[in-house]
Design a protein around this motif. Structure first.
Motif, PDB file in Angstrom:
ATOM      1  N   TYR A 264       0.918  -1.312   0.011  1.00 42.01           N
ATOM      2  CA  TYR A 264      -0.013  -0.237   0.044  1.00 42.01           C
ATOM      3  C   TYR A 264       0.896   1.328  -0.001  1.00 42.01           C
ATOM      4  CZ  TYR A 264       1.107   1.123   5.016  1.00 42.01           C
ATOM      5  OH  TYR A 264       1.462   1.347   6.375  1.00 42.01           O
ATOM      6  N   ASN A 265       0.342   2.349  -0.516  1.00 48.56           N
ATOM      7  CA  ASN A 265       0.975   3.765  -0.591  1.00 48.56           C
ATOM      8  C   ASN A 265      -0.183   4.592  -0.193  1.00 48.56           C
ATOM      9  OD1 ASN A 265       2.638   5.724  -1.065  1.00 48.56           O
ATOM     10  ND2 ASN A 265       3.541   4.954  -2.946  1.00 48.56           N
ATOM     11  N   ILE A 266       0.313   5.248   0.841  1.00 45.02           N
ATOM     12  CA  ILE A 266      -0.560   6.608   1.388  1.00 45.02           C
ATOM     13  C   ILE A 266       0.079   7.768   0.763  1.00 45.02           C
ATOM     14  CG2 ILE A 266      -1.433   8.116   3.432  1.00 45.02           C
ATOM     15  CD1 ILE A 266      -1.430   5.420   5.052  1.00 45.02           C
ATOM     16  N   TYR A 267      -0.706   8.902  -0.036  1.00 43.50           N
ATOM     17  CA  TYR A 267      -0.344   9.876  -0.339  1.00 43.50           C
ATOM     18  C   TYR A 267      -1.328  10.890   0.048  1.00 43.50           C
ATOM     19  CZ  TYR A 267       1.835  13.575  -2.991  1.00 43.50           C
ATOM     20  OH  TYR A 267       2.572  14.673  -3.473  1.00 43.50           O
ATOM     21  N   ASP A 268      -1.093  11.949   0.965  1.00 41.09           N
ATOM     22  CA  ASP A 268      -2.024  12.888   1.148  1.00 41.09           C
ATOM     23  C   ASP A 268      -3.233  11.945   1.746  1.00 41.09           C
ATOM     24  OD1 ASP A 268      -3.153  15.398   1.915  1.00 41.09           O
ATOM     25  OD2 ASP A 268      -3.389  15.826  -0.297  1.00 41.09           O
ATOM     26  N   ASN A 269      -4.492  12.323   1.446  1.00 41.32           N
ATOM     27  CA  ASN A 269      -5.663  11.708   1.732  1.00 41.32           C
ATOM     28  C   ASN A 269      -6.292  10.490   1.087  1.00 41.32           C
ATOM     29  OD1 ASN A 269      -6.591  13.168  -0.474  1.00 41.32           O
ATOM     30  ND2 ASN A 269      -8.112  13.937   0.452  1.00 41.32           N
ATOM     31  N   VAL A 270      -5.255   9.983   0.150  1.00 45.23           N
ATOM     32  CA  VAL A 270      -5.549   8.963  -0.506  1.00 45.23           C
ATOM     33  C   VAL A 270      -4.762   7.436  -0.299  1.00 45.23           C
ATOM     34  CG1 VAL A 270      -6.836  10.016  -2.119  1.00 45.23           C
ATOM     35  CG2 VAL A 270      -4.529   9.345  -2.647  1.00 45.23           C
TER      36      VAL A 270
END
Length: 349
Positions: A264-270
């Motif tokens: 998984y990869n979180i970027y800002d709010n997604v």
């Protein structure tokens, strides 16, 4: 007119050698000093580092490994315009800070002479334009992140297999072995690396890079933690690697997915995440709170790297192609045509 007497060669040669030695020492010391890197620098995002650091966004530019050109180092604007090749060798774990790029060199560029790297692998530093390249370590390394003016990585050699190392960005001091444990250095907040134990347990740990000591944060059964604000997102080993959120203030946990995850990869709010364990595995996207999950593309993908405009990913088992979609806008997948075109043009030259 008198002719000037010629000095014997045995006086000239030692003088030339001495001059060469002095120049060598000067340039060696000069190379040990670099312009300052801000203390609060974190060289890449946690999700991108877990995706092998194939993309790194920094000051309006995106530095990336182009799979259509042997993973060579390129730079472009965040909208994929104005693309340029910086280095012909394959790179990964790209980090940026101050006036410099740091990366792991995967393979050697052909050729010889000035401008060509002769070592086959290792950790390198260059200016943002790809020039003035210096080798900081010639051994194998993974999970490399720049924190201030230090590089933290998992270092591999034939004697100790995998150990946590700290390498000065200037290359001015000897690197230091910090731990014989496997420490995943991806998630960094305020000079602290959050990671899961892999040898004795799967607890959530914090490594303080100012004192280079670690503490147990939570005795959970965690994997791949990402610290953001007051929360730590992680894959829960007890619940078949579903994505959970842990509240650092009160210890509460919340499940965010029903499916087993690979990456998984979180970027800002997604959140972009790869599902597994179902008949139809897929790369998915959802909001940070777990709402609005949607399919990005069916299949199994890895090397998920996110930027402010696009998120990039590659099919598992086929690293010669790369896909992308908008990070925040409607899902629309293509094969990154600008990178392919740039690779074709560079082959003609």
């Amino acid at each position: 007119m008198k002719k000037s007497a010629k000095k014997p060669l045995h006086f000239i040669i030692p003088g030339v050698l001495l001059l060469l030695i002095i120049l060598g020492i000067y340039f060696e010391k000069r190379g040990a000093y670099i312009s300052p890197i801000p203390e609060d620098t974190i060289g890449n995002t946690a999700g991108n580092i877990r995706g092998e650091g194939r993309f790194c966004e920094y000051e309006g530019k995106v530095y990336f490994s182009n799979p259509y050109d042997g993973n060579a180092l390129y730079v472009m604007n965040s909208d994929c315009s104005d693309m340029k090749k910086l280095l012909g060798s394959g790179v990964s774990y790209i980090n940026a800070g101050g006036d410099y790029l740091f990366y792991y060199l995967e393979n050697r560029e052909g050729g010889s002479g000035l401008g060509h790297i002769r070592s086959t692998t290792g950790i390198y530093r260059s200016k943002l334009n790809g020039k003035e390249t210096s080798c900081l370590d010639q051994d194998m390394a993974t999970m490399m992140v720049l924190i201030g003016d230090e590089l933290y990585c998992q270092h591999y050699d034939n004697d100790e297999f995998s150990t946590l190392h700290k390498i000065p960005a200037a290359g001015s001091r000897e690197e230091i072995e910090l731990s014989k444990d496997i420490v995943e250095t991806a998630s960094v907040v305020d000079h602290t690396i959050y990671y899961s134990g892999l040898v004795k347990d799967h607890y959530l740990y914090a490594w303080d890079t100012r004192s280079d000591t670690n503490t147990i944060v939570w005795e959970g059964n965690t994997s791949f933690p990402t610290a953001i604000g007051n929360y730590v997102y992680y894959m829960d080993v007890n619940y078949d690697y579903r994505l959970f959120r842990y509240d650092l203030s009160n210890g509460e946990t919340v499940a965010l997915t029903d499916e087993r995850l690979d990456y998984y990869n979180i970027y800002d709010n997604v959140v972009f995440y790869q599902t597994n364990g179902t008949d139809t595995p897929a790369l998915m996207r959802m909001n940070l709170d777990g709402s609005n999950p949607e399919v990005v593309r069916e299949g199994v993908y890895h090397r998920i790297n996110a930027t402010s405009t696009y998120t990039y990913f590659q099919p598992f088992g086929d690293n010669d192609v790369i896909y992308r979609t908008s990070t925040f806008g409607p899902v629309a997948v293509d094969e990154f045509p600008e990178a392919l075109q740039a690779a074709l043009e560079n082959r003609k030259e």
